[in-house]
Design a protein around this motif. Structure first.
Motif, PDB file in Angstrom:
ATOM      1  N   ARG A 187      32.159  21.668  26.944  1.00  0.00           N
ATOM      2  CA  ARG A 187      30.897  20.893  26.961  1.00  0.00           C
ATOM      3  C   ARG A 187      29.738  21.755  26.449  1.00  0.00           C
ATOM      4  NH1 ARG A 187      28.702  16.123  28.825  1.00  0.00           N
ATOM      5  NH2 ARG A 187      27.032  16.229  30.365  1.00  0.00           N
ATOM      6  N   LEU A 188      29.742  23.039  26.795  1.00  0.00           N
ATOM      7  CA  LEU A 188      28.670  23.918  26.319  1.00  0.00           C
ATOM      8  C   LEU A 188      28.735  24.055  24.805  1.00  0.00           C
ATOM      9  CD1 LEU A 188      28.825  26.690  29.088  1.00  0.00           C
ATOM     10  CD2 LEU A 188      27.209  24.773  28.908  1.00  0.00           C
ATOM     11  N   ALA A 189      29.971  24.154  24.269  1.00  0.00           N
ATOM     12  CA  ALA A 189      30.144  24.245  22.814  1.00  0.00           C
ATOM     13  C   ALA A 189      29.677  22.951  22.143  1.00  0.00           C
ATOM     14  CB  ALA A 189      31.609  24.523  22.491  1.00  0.00           C
ATOM     15  N   GLU A 190      29.994  21.827  22.795  1.00  0.00           N
ATOM     16  CA  GLU A 190      29.631  20.519  22.232  1.00  0.00           C
ATOM     17  C   GLU A 190      28.114  20.376  22.083  1.00  0.00           C
ATOM     18  OE1 GLU A 190      31.052  17.385  24.747  1.00  0.00           O
ATOM     19  OE2 GLU A 190      29.952  15.847  23.608  1.00  0.00           O
ATOM     20  N   PHE A 191      27.369  21.037  22.972  1.00  0.00           N
ATOM     21  CA  PHE A 191      25.907  20.904  22.913  1.00  0.00           C
ATOM     22  C   PHE A 191      25.229  22.133  22.309  1.00  0.00           C
ATOM     23  CE2 PHE A 191      27.112  17.378  25.459  1.00  0.00           C
ATOM     24  CZ  PHE A 191      26.228  16.393  25.041  1.00  0.00           C
ATOM     25  N   THR A 248      21.811  20.679  31.760  1.00  0.00           N
ATOM     26  CA  THR A 248      22.105  21.871  30.954  1.00  0.00           C
ATOM     27  C   THR A 248      22.226  21.482  29.472  1.00  0.00           C
ATOM     28  OG1 THR A 248      23.220  22.824  32.852  1.00  0.00           O
ATOM     29  CG2 THR A 248      23.693  23.828  30.719  1.00  0.00           C
ATOM     30  N   CYS A 249      22.826  20.334  29.217  1.00  0.00           N
ATOM     31  CA  CYS A 249      22.938  19.854  27.823  1.00  0.00           C
ATOM     32  C   CYS A 249      21.544  19.526  27.280  1.00  0.00           C
ATOM     33  CB  CYS A 249      23.843  18.623  27.762  1.00  0.00           C
ATOM     34  SG  CYS A 249      25.438  18.922  28.525  1.00  0.00           S
ATOM     35  N   GLU A 250      20.687  19.022  28.145  1.00  0.00           N
ATOM     36  CA  GLU A 250      19.299  18.735  27.721  1.00  0.00           C
ATOM     37  C   GLU A 250      18.576  20.040  27.374  1.00  0.00           C
ATOM     38  OE1 GLU A 250      19.255  15.046  30.905  1.00  0.00           O
ATOM     39  OE2 GLU A 250      17.766  16.616  31.115  1.00  0.00           O
ATOM     40  N   LEU A 251      18.770  21.053  28.219  1.00  0.00           N
ATOM     41  CA  LEU A 251      18.110  22.344  27.954  1.00  0.00           C
ATOM     42  C   LEU A 251      18.635  22.953  26.657  1.00  0.00           C
ATOM     43  CD1 LEU A 251      18.056  23.973  31.527  1.00  0.00           C
ATOM     44  CD2 LEU A 251      16.229  22.731  30.370  1.00  0.00           C
ATOM     45  N   LEU A 252      19.936  22.797  26.400  1.00  0.00           N
ATOM     46  CA  LEU A 252      20.493  23.321  25.142  1.00  0.00           C
ATOM     47  C   LEU A 252      19.883  22.601  23.942  1.00  0.00           C
ATOM     48  CD1 LEU A 252      24.243  23.825  26.118  1.00  0.00           C
ATOM     49  CD2 LEU A 252      22.676  25.586  25.282  1.00  0.00           C
ATOM     50  N   THR A 253      19.674  21.304  24.092  1.00  0.00           N
ATOM     51  CA  THR A 253      19.060  20.514  23.003  1.00  0.00           C
ATOM     52  C   THR A 253      17.653  21.050  22.711  1.00  0.00           C
ATOM     53  OG1 THR A 253      20.337  18.606  23.719  1.00  0.00           O
ATOM     54  CG2 THR A 253      18.424  18.157  22.329  1.00  0.00           C
ATOM     55  N   PHE A 302      14.050  26.490  19.286  1.00  0.00           N
ATOM     56  CA  PHE A 302      13.252  27.720  19.373  1.00  0.00           C
ATOM     57  C   PHE A 302      14.051  28.994  19.157  1.00  0.00           C
ATOM     58  CE2 PHE A 302      11.528  24.409  22.109  1.00  0.00           C
ATOM     59  CZ  PHE A 302      10.334  24.179  21.441  1.00  0.00           C
ATOM     60  N   GLY A 303      15.322  28.876  18.920  1.00  0.00           N
ATOM     61  CA  GLY A 303      16.134  30.071  18.703  1.00  0.00           C
ATOM     62  C   GLY A 303      17.611  29.736  18.861  1.00  0.00           C
ATOM     63  N   GLU A 304      18.393  30.779  19.068  1.00  0.00           N
ATOM     64  CA  GLU A 304      19.836  30.596  19.199  1.00  0.00           C
ATOM     65  C   GLU A 304      20.167  30.351  20.679  1.00  0.00           C
ATOM     66  OE1 GLU A 304      23.524  32.772  17.071  1.00  0.00           O
ATOM     67  OE2 GLU A 304      22.277  34.045  18.311  1.00  0.00           O
ATOM     68  N   PRO A 305      20.708  29.178  21.016  1.00  0.00           N
ATOM     69  CA  PRO A 305      20.914  28.870  22.428  1.00  0.00           C
ATOM     70  C   PRO A 305      22.064  29.682  23.034  1.00  0.00           C
ATOM     71  CG  PRO A 305      21.299  26.933  21.030  1.00  0.00           C
ATOM     72  CD  PRO A 305      21.132  28.091  20.120  1.00  0.00           C
ATOM     73  N   ALA A 306      21.783  30.361  24.121  1.00  0.00           N
ATOM     74  CA  ALA A 306      22.810  31.140  24.810  1.00  0.00           C
ATOM     75  C   ALA A 306      22.765  30.788  26.289  1.00  0.00           C
ATOM     76  CB  ALA A 306      22.554  32.636  24.620  1.00  0.00           C
ATOM     77  N   ARG A 358      12.087  19.467  33.675  1.00  0.00           N
ATOM     78  CA  ARG A 358      12.621  18.395  34.520  1.00  0.00           C
ATOM     79  C   ARG A 358      13.872  17.772  33.917  1.00  0.00           C
ATOM     80  NH1 ARG A 358       7.668  14.485  36.398  1.00  0.00           N
ATOM     81  NH2 ARG A 358       6.624  16.026  37.681  1.00  0.00           N
ATOM     82  N   PRO A 359      14.860  17.450  34.750  1.00  0.00           N
ATOM     83  CA  PRO A 359      16.008  16.688  34.255  1.00  0.00           C
ATOM     84  C   PRO A 359      15.527  15.385  33.608  1.00  0.00           C
ATOM     85  CG  PRO A 359      16.471  17.531  36.453  1.00  0.00           C
ATOM     86  CD  PRO A 359      15.011  17.829  36.172  1.00  0.00           C
ATOM     87  N   ASN A 360      16.240  14.964  32.558  1.00  0.00           N
ATOM     88  CA  ASN A 360      15.945  13.735  31.820  1.00  0.00           C
ATOM     89  C   ASN A 360      14.692  13.826  30.957  1.00  0.00           C
ATOM     90  OD1 ASN A 360      18.063  11.902  32.400  1.00  0.00           O
ATOM     91  ND2 ASN A 360      17.287  11.734  34.477  1.00  0.00           N
ATOM     92  N   ALA A 361      14.161  15.033  30.739  1.00  0.00           N
ATOM     93  CA  ALA A 361      12.969  15.167  29.887  1.00  0.00           C
ATOM     94  C   ALA A 361      13.312  14.831  28.433  1.00  0.00           C
ATOM     95  CB  ALA A 361      12.393  16.575  29.983  1.00  0.00           C
ATOM     96  N   VAL A 362      14.516  15.184  28.000  1.00  0.00           N
ATOM     97  CA  VAL A 362      14.938  14.852  26.625  1.00  0.00           C
ATOM     98  C   VAL A 362      16.340  14.258  26.661  1.00  0.00           C
ATOM     99  CG1 VAL A 362      13.601  16.676  25.480  1.00  0.00           C
ATOM    100  CG2 VAL A 362      15.921  17.157  26.235  1.00  0.00           C
ATOM    101  N   THR A 363      16.687  13.588  25.580  1.00  0.00           N
ATOM    102  CA  THR A 363      18.048  13.063  25.466  1.00  0.00           C
ATOM    103  C   THR A 363      18.951  14.163  24.930  1.00  0.00           C
ATOM    104  OG1 THR A 363      17.106  10.928  24.932  1.00  0.00           O
ATOM    105  CG2 THR A 363      19.440  11.220  24.406  1.00  0.00           C
ATOM    106  N   PRO A 364      20.047  14.466  25.620  1.00  0.00           N
ATOM    107  CA  PRO A 364      20.921  15.533  25.117  1.00  0.00           C
ATOM    108  C   PRO A 364      21.590  15.135  23.806  1.00  0.00           C
ATOM    109  CG  PRO A 364      21.849  14.513  27.093  1.00  0.00           C
ATOM    110  CD  PRO A 364      20.524  13.880  26.866  1.00  0.00           C
ATOM    111  N   GLU A 365      21.498  16.016  22.808  1.00  0.00           N
ATOM    112  CA  GLU A 365      22.098  15.705  21.499  1.00  0.00           C
ATOM    113  C   GLU A 365      23.168  16.737  21.176  1.00  0.00           C
ATOM    114  OE1 GLU A 365      18.767  15.800  18.892  1.00  0.00           O
ATOM    115  OE2 GLU A 365      17.820  14.106  19.928  1.00  0.00           O
TER     116      GLU A 365
END
Ligand SMILES: Cc1cc2nc3c(=O)[nH]c(=O)nc-3n(C[C@H](O)[C@H](O)[C@H](O)COP(=O)(O)OP(=O)(O)OC[C@H]3O[C@@H](n4cnc5c(N)ncnc54)[C@H](O)[C@@H]3O)c2cc1C
Length: 318
Positions: free
Chosen positions: A47-51, A19-24, A29-33, A149-156
């Motif tokens: 955790r959602l706020a952190e990402f 989920t943190c990866e998807l937020l990253t 592309f827009g405002e993450p919700a 896919r999980p692990n596609a990007v590093t969560p930032e």
């Protein structure tokens, strides 16, 4: 700025790393919700706020926990109709793909699954035929729905307000067709979940028998890794099927994948070839898995793996 909806993967209190990866990704592309279906949103808020989640649509009604995926697709469809988001991102897990498919039908939208990245203009990258071909594609109708896919990007991390917005809606009778009667939590021990792990150590037929998988577990534990297995090993009953990596098993994309005694059949590659770094231990220098390897050791695994574990333990002072 339009929202990008992210369906949270959670266990009722903990937000999964994907989920943190998807937020990253969503931030580009827009405002993450976030869309949180089921109980436990408060526990996940920090955790959602952190990402970077600007908003969290919370649908806490029991139906979201008590029925299989259909209520989640209905919830997302109502949010898409109400807010016209720029895109919807879900994790490309078994459940995520099914929710995404139902959402695509409900909203008349295009869907891309198993994306390993998303580039400019929401062009999704997929890796197919065991990694031999990279496909770039774009949704051209409705709201782009992309399962990543999980692990596609590093969560930032990036700060977000994670403002809670109630999104409870009536769940239709049709969506209540399959009721969950019991949940049994699989014994995962201390090891990370296979599809989420940063490091995966997998054993194949070369292990020889079930007992020898203790060596794979020892190597995995020395690295803080998850354990995987080839189908030859799971079919032989040496390791449980839920740990099979490949076309008919789990897809993993860790930072480091260690393949021990695995030949590299195309069906195995299909589940691990997007791993960032691949290390191979195999006694046959001609084994096709070496074509994928960043590092390879040609040798008997029963000699190489114990030395590797010793080396790791010495470095970590263990
Ligand atoms: C429709 C279909 C779906 C499939 N789905 C999957 C899937 O999801 N996942 C999957 O993994 N497979 C899948 N397979 C099976 C796949 O084709 C291979 O049969 C399988 O991956 C082989 O597993 P393996 O590499 O462990 O065994 P093998 O191909 O037998 O390779 C064993 C390797 O171990 C090495 N070795 C042996 N002893 C040692 C030693 N002492 N030290 C070091 N190396 C040693 C050998 O050199 C060899 O390279 C599928 C097949 C089909 C037809």
């Amino acid at each position: 700025m339009a929202e990008v909806l992210v369906l949270a993967e959670h266990d009722g209190e903990t937000v999964k790393k994907v989920t943190c990866e998807l937020l990253t990704l969503a931030r580009r592309f827009g405002e993450p919700a976030v869309v949180w279906a089921g109980a436990g949103a408060e526990a996940g808020r920090e955790r959602l706020a952190e990402f970077g989640a600007a908003r969290v649509y919370v649908a806490a009604a029991r139906e979201f926990d008590d029925y299989v995926v259909a209520p989640k697709a209905e919830l997302l469809a109502s949010l898409v109709a109400a807010g016209s988001p720029a895109a919807v991102l879900v994790a490309s897990t078994t459940e995520g793909r099914e929710v995404a498919a139902r959402l695509a039908v409900k909203t008349g939208s295009g869907l891309i699954t198993d994306a390993v990245g998303i580039g400019d203009e929401l062009i999704a990258e997929q890796s197919i035929f065991g990694g031999a071909i990279v496909v770039n594609s774009k949704v051209t109708s409705g709201t782009p729905i992309i399962a990543v896919r999980p692990n596609a990007v590093t969560p930032e991390p990036a700060p977000g307000a994670a403002e809670f917005v109630s999104a409870d809606a009536e769940v239709s009778d049709a969506a209540k067709g399959a009721h969950i009667t019991e949940r049994v939590i699989a014994e995962g021990g201390e090891r990370p979940e296979l599809t989420e792990a940063s490091i995966v150590v997998s054993g194949g037929r070369g292990m020889g028998n079930a007992e020898n998988f203790a060596l794979i577990e020892k190597l995995a534990d020395s690295l803080g890794a998850a354990v995987g297995a080839s189908r030859a090993a799971t079919d032989a009953g040496w390791y449980p099927h839920q740990f099979q990596v490949g076309q008919t098993g789990k897809t993993v994309s860790p930072q480091l994948y260690v393949a021990v005694g695995i030949s590299g059949a195309i069906q195995h590659r299909a589940g691990m070839q997007t791993s960032k770094t691949i290390m191979v231990i195999n006694k046959d220098p001609e084994a096709p898995i070496f074509e994928l390897a960043d590092f390879g050791v040609v040798g008997d695994l029963f000699s190489v793996v114990p030395q590797l574990i010793d080396g790791i333990q010495q470095r970590s002072g263990g």
